[in-house]
Design an enzyme around this catalytic site. Structure first.
Site, PDB file in Angstrom:
ATOM      1  N   SER A 483      16.858  32.769  62.388  1.00  0.00           N
ATOM      2  CA  SER A 483      15.915  31.857  61.753  1.00  0.00           C
ATOM      3  C   SER A 483      14.894  31.400  62.799  1.00  0.00           C
ATOM      4  O   SER A 483      14.186  32.226  63.364  1.00  0.00           O
ATOM      5  CB  SER A 483      16.665  30.690  61.098  1.00  0.00           C
ATOM      6  OG  SER A 483      15.836  29.979  60.228  1.00  0.00           O
ATOM      7  N   ASP A 566      15.148  36.436  51.068  1.00  0.00           N
ATOM      8  CA  ASP A 566      15.076  35.276  51.962  1.00  0.00           C
ATOM      9  C   ASP A 566      13.866  34.419  51.585  1.00  0.00           C
ATOM     10  O   ASP A 566      12.725  34.828  51.752  1.00  0.00           O
ATOM     11  CB  ASP A 566      14.953  35.759  53.408  1.00  0.00           C
ATOM     12  CG  ASP A 566      15.167  34.649  54.426  1.00  0.00           C
ATOM     13  OD1 ASP A 566      14.944  33.475  54.083  1.00  0.00           O
ATOM     14  OD2 ASP A 566      15.548  34.966  55.564  1.00  0.00           O
ATOM     15  N   HIS A 597      18.522  33.672  52.648  1.00  0.00           N
ATOM     16  CA  HIS A 597      18.587  33.160  54.017  1.00  0.00           C
ATOM     17  C   HIS A 597      19.988  32.643  54.348  1.00  0.00           C
ATOM     18  O   HIS A 597      20.495  32.859  55.436  1.00  0.00           O
ATOM     19  CB  HIS A 597      17.565  32.040  54.206  1.00  0.00           C
ATOM     20  CG  HIS A 597      17.308  31.687  55.640  1.00  0.00           C
ATOM     21  ND1 HIS A 597      16.563  32.495  56.473  1.00  0.00           N
ATOM     22  CD2 HIS A 597      17.699  30.630  56.386  1.00  0.00           C
ATOM     23  CE1 HIS A 597      16.490  31.934  57.676  1.00  0.00           C
ATOM     24  NE2 HIS A 597      17.185  30.809  57.643  1.00  0.00           N
TER      25      HIS A 597
END
Length: 680
Positions: A483, A566, A597
Site C-alpha cells: 500500500s 483494489d 485491497h
C-alpha cells in the site's frame, strides 16, 4: 504452515456481550479463511457463525447476545446480518437498507440499531435507524466519507465522525436527524476524534481525544456542558481509549463503584502502555502489562481487562487480568527465530527509530549493542562510535520492510513477514520514518522534503547507518512494502536507484495523479491534506512525489503485486506504471490477484509471501549462493495466485465507539490513510 495447510487470524480481541460477559464474538481461521465465531467462556466452546466463500472480517455482539457480521460481496459492498448466539436463522439487521460499504454499526440497550454505510461511488455516507430486524429509516446523509461512531444506551443520540482536522470532526445528532452539536477539529485546539458514548443510561457523554500542539488530551462532550478537556490526562504520542463498563446494573456504568473511568492505551516509540483515568477524581494510574505492544485492550465488568499482547519474538496472545477464558489465536507457538533489536538514526527532525531483526545461525555472532533510545547524546552520524560486531562474519542481505499509512508505525510486535524472512536468512529493518505515528504530532507533520521524498530520505539514512555499523553491506539491500509502503518502495527505487538491489511493491500507489482520480473519497481527502490540494491545484507537488515520474530511472529488479478489484490503490494506475517500466526496459515481474485491497482469505497471502521471498532470495543472494540455515527451497516457477483475497498483516485493533455494541474500522484513533497490510 504444515504441508499445504495454512491458517489466517485477525489480531483483535473478542467483542463481549454487555449483559453476559461470558458470551463473545471473535474472528478466527476457518479452513484458510477468516470467519466469525461465537465463544462461550463458561464452557470454553466456540461455534462457527459465518461460512462465506470469501471469508468474513467484520463482526460484533450486542447486549441481547446476537452475533452480527457484515455480509459483503466481492467488491466490499453488502449489508449487516445477525444470528442468535446459540444458533438460529440469519436475519437482516434492518430491512430496506441499500447495499454499501460498512461505516459503523451501533446497537442500543433496547435493540435500536444504527447502521452507517458508504453508498453510490463511496462519496456519500448514510445512517439508517430502526428496531433490530425491522424496517429502517434514513436519519442523515453526508456528502463525504464519515463513520458512525456511537449511539447512546437509550438511543437518544448518535455520533458521526468526519475528518479529524475538519470543521465537522464530530457531529452529534438526535435520532430524528436534527444536529445537536458540531464539534470542530480545525481550530486552535487541533484535530478531534470520537471514541463512543458512555455505556450507561444515566448519562449521555461522548468520549473524545483532542490534539493540542505536540500532545494528545482526553476530553468528553455532554449536552449540558459541551466539551470538557482533561488537561491532567495528556500524552506525547497517540492514544485511544474505552469507557469502563462499571460493576452495577448488569454491566452498565453507574452505581457500581467504577465512577467515570476510562482505559487508555498509549503507543509510544513502538511499544504500548495502559493507564486508567478516573475522571471524577482526576487520577491516572498505570495498568501493569508485559513490555511489548498491545494490539488491543478493553475493560470488562468487575475490573477485568482483556488485552492482546505481542512482541517481535512472540506472536499475539490474548490475556485477561481476571483469568477469563479467551479463545486461542491460531498463531505459531513459542518464540520465533532471530535476534531482535532497535536503533536510532539521526535526521533533520530528530532520530528515526528502526526495529532490526537479524538471523541466527553459524557465522552470525551476537550483534553489537545498539542505541536504546533517542537521547541527544545518541544523535551521532551513521556508524560513528560504533564498529562492526566483534568476530561477526559477512552481514546477511537486508530487507527494508516498509510500513504503510503513512499514519501508522512498526512496533515491537510479531510480523509474519519478518518471521519468514529471518528464518530464510535475511536481516529485516522496519523503519518508523517521519510521518509515522507513535512519536508525537510534530513527527507526523514532518514532511519537509515533500510527500514520500521525506520518507525516502529516512530509508536512505538508515541504510547508511546499518552499513556504517557493519550490519549491512551496500550490495545486498532490498525493499518490500504494501500500500503506502509499496508506494515508498517504488519512489525509493526511482529517486535513489543506486542504493537498492531489489524491490517488492504490493498493491502500491504507483501514479499519484491517477490514483487520486480513481481511489476512494477518504483517500482523496488524505491526499489533499498531505499535498495541500488536488492535482489540479498543486500539480507540481504530485509530480515530484509520484513514482511513475521516475520509472525510467529504476535499475533494481522489481516485483509488483497488484489486485484487480483494489479500490484504494486501483489497478489502472499500476498498469500504467508497469507500461512505463516496459517502455524504459526496466527489469520487472508482475503478479495479479483477483481480490480487493483488503482480504480475508489466506491463499493469496501464502502465494505472495512465497513469490516475494523466492524473488528476494534470487536477487539479493544470487542463484548459486549457498542457502543460509532455514532458507527455503528456491522455486522460480512459483505460479501466480488465482484465489480471491489477499490477507494482510495483523491489524491494530481500536475502540469501537458505541453504546452497548458496535463496529467501526479497527484502527487506532489517529491511524488515518492507507491500510498498512502485508502478506504474511
Amino acid at each position: 504452515m504444515t504441508g499445504s495447510r495454512y491458517q489466517v487470524y485477525l489480531a483483535a480481541l473478542p467483542e463481549v456481550c454487555a449483559a453476559d460477559p461470558a458470551l463473545m464474538a471473535f474472528t478466527a481461521d476457518a479452513d484458510g479463511r477468516c470467519e466469525v465465531f461465537a465463544w462461550d467462556a463458561a464452557t470454553g466452546r466456540a461455534r462457527q457463525v459465518t461460512d462465506r466463500p470469501g471469508g468474513t472480517l467484520h463482526g460484533t455482539i450486542d447486549r441481547d447476545a446476537n452475533v452480527w457480521w457484515f455480509d459483503e460481496d466481492a467488491h466490499g459492498e453488502g449489508r449487516w446480518r445477525f444470528q442468535p448466539f446459540h444458533g438460529g436463522p440469519d436475519l437482516p439487521g434492518l430491512t430496506g437498507v441499500p447495499q454499501g460499504t460498512p461505516r459503523g454499526l451501533a446497537v442500543s440497550d433496547d435493540g435500536t440499531v444504527a447502521i452507517g454505510l458508504g453508498v453510490g461511488d463511496g462519496r456519500t455516507t448514510t445512517v439508517h435507524l430502526g428496531r433490530r430486524g425491522g424496517s429502517a429509516r434514513e436519519v442523515t446523509r453526508v456528502d463525504q466519507h464519515a463513520t458512525l461512531s456511537g449511539i447512546t444506551a437509550t438511543a437518544g443520540l448518535l455520533a458521526i465522525s468526519g475528518p479529524a482536522g475538519s470543521a465537522h470532526a464530530v457531529t452529534v445528532l438526535g435520532t430524528d436527524g436534527t444536529p445537536r452539536a458540531v464539534l470542530s477539529g480545525s481550530g486552535a485546539h487541533g484535530r478531534l476524534w470520537s471514541l463512543g458514548f458512555a455505556p450507561t443510561a444515566e448519562r449521555d457523554e461522548l468520549l473524545l481525544v483532542r490534539e493540542d500542539d505536540d500532545r494528545y488530551l482526553l476530553a468528553s462532550w455532554c449536552p449540558e456542558t459541551g466539551i470538557r478537556t482533561y488537561a491532567w490526562c495528556a500524552f506525547d504520542s497517540e492514544i485511544t481509549a474505552r469507557w469502563y463498563p462499571g460493576e452495577g446494573s448488569g454491566g452498565r456504568q453507574g452505581g457500581g463503584g467504577e465512577g467515570r473511568s476510562v482505559l487508555i492505551r498509549e503507543d509510544r516509540h513502538g511499544r504500548s502502555t495502559l493507564h486508567r483515568a478516573r475522571l471524577d477524581t482526576g487520577t491516572l494510574t498505570r495498568v501493569p502489562t508485559p513490555p511489548g505492544s498491545l494490539l488491543d485492550a478493553a475493560p470488562r465488568v468487575g475490573g477485568d481487562v482483556h488485552y492482546l499482547w505481542t512482541d517481535t519474538a512472540h506472536p499475539p496472545r490474548m490475556h485477561s487480568t481476571a483469568g477469563t477464558a479467551l479463545p486461542a489465536l491460531g498463531t505459531v507457538p513459542g518464540r520465533v527465530p532471530g535476534d531482535h533489536r532497535d536503533l536510532w538514526t539521526p535526521t533533520p527532525d530528530g532520530p528515526v527509530h528502526t526495529w532490526l531483526s537479524l538471523p541466527e545461525g553459524p557465522g552470525l555472532d551476537e550483534p553489537q549493542d545498539l542505541d536504546e533510545g533517542p537521547g541527544l547524546d545518541e544523535r551521532r552520524g551513521p556508524g560513528k562510535g560504533r564498529g562492526p560486531g566483534k568476530g561477526r562474519g559477512t552481514p546477511p542481505p537486508v530487507v527494508f520492510l516498509v510500513h504503510g499509512g503513512p499514519a501508522d508505525h512498526d512496533r515491537d510486535a510479531y510480523d509474519g513477514v519478518v518471521h519468514s524472512l529471518v528464518a530464510s536468512g535475511f536481516a529485516v529493518a522496519r523503519v518508523n520514518y517521519r510521518g509515522s505515528t507513535g512519536y508525537g504530532p510534530r513527527w507526523r507533520r514532518a514532511f519537509g522534503a515533500g510527500v514520500g521524498l521525506t520518507q525516502v530520505e529516512d530509508l536512505v539514512a538508515v541504510r547508511a547507518d546499518l552499513i556504517g555499523r557493519g550490519l549491512a553491506r551496500p550490495d545486498a539491500v532490498g525493499l518490500w512494502g504494501t500500500s503506502w509502503g509499496g508506494y515508498l518502495t517504488l519512489l525509493a527505487l526511482g529517486t535513489r536507484p543506486g542504493l537498492w538491489q531489489a524491490g517488492v511493491a504490493v498493491k502500491p500507489v504507483a501514479d499519484g495523479v491517477a490514483a487520486y482520480r480513481t481511489t476512494t473519497p477518504a483517500l482523496r481527502t488524505l491526499d489533499e491534506r498531505l499535498y495541500g490540494g488536488t492535482p489540479d491545484e498543486v500539480p507540481e507537488a504530485y509530480a515530484r512525489s509520484s513514482p511513475i515520474q521516475y520509472a525510467s530511472r529504476v535499475r533494481a529488479p522489481l516485483l509488483v503485486v497488484a489486485a484487480t478489484r483494489d479500490a484504494k490503490c486501483p489497478p489502472g494506475q499500476v498498469r500504467g506504471y508497469l507500461a512505463a517500466l516496459r517502455a524504459a526496459g526496466a527489469r520487472h515481474e508482475s503478479m495479479w490477484l483477483d481480490s480487493g485491497h483488503d482480504g480475508y482469505e489466506g491463499g493469496d497471502h501464502v502465494a505472495v509471501l512465497r513469490r516475494a521471498v523466492v524473488f528476494l532470495d534470487r536477487e539479493l543472494r544470487g542463484p548459486r549462493a549457498p542457502r543460509a540455515p532455514g532458507a527455503p527451497y528456491r522455486d522460480p516457477k512459483t505460479p501466480p495466485a488465482d484465489r480471491r483475497g489477499d490477507s494482510g498483516r495483523a491489524r491494530t485493533a481500536a475502540a469501537a465507539g458505541t453504546g452497548t455494541a458496535g463496529h467501526t474500522e479497527r484502527r487506532t484513533a489517529h491511524a488515518e490513510g492507507h491500510h498498512p497490510q502485508r502478506p504474511a
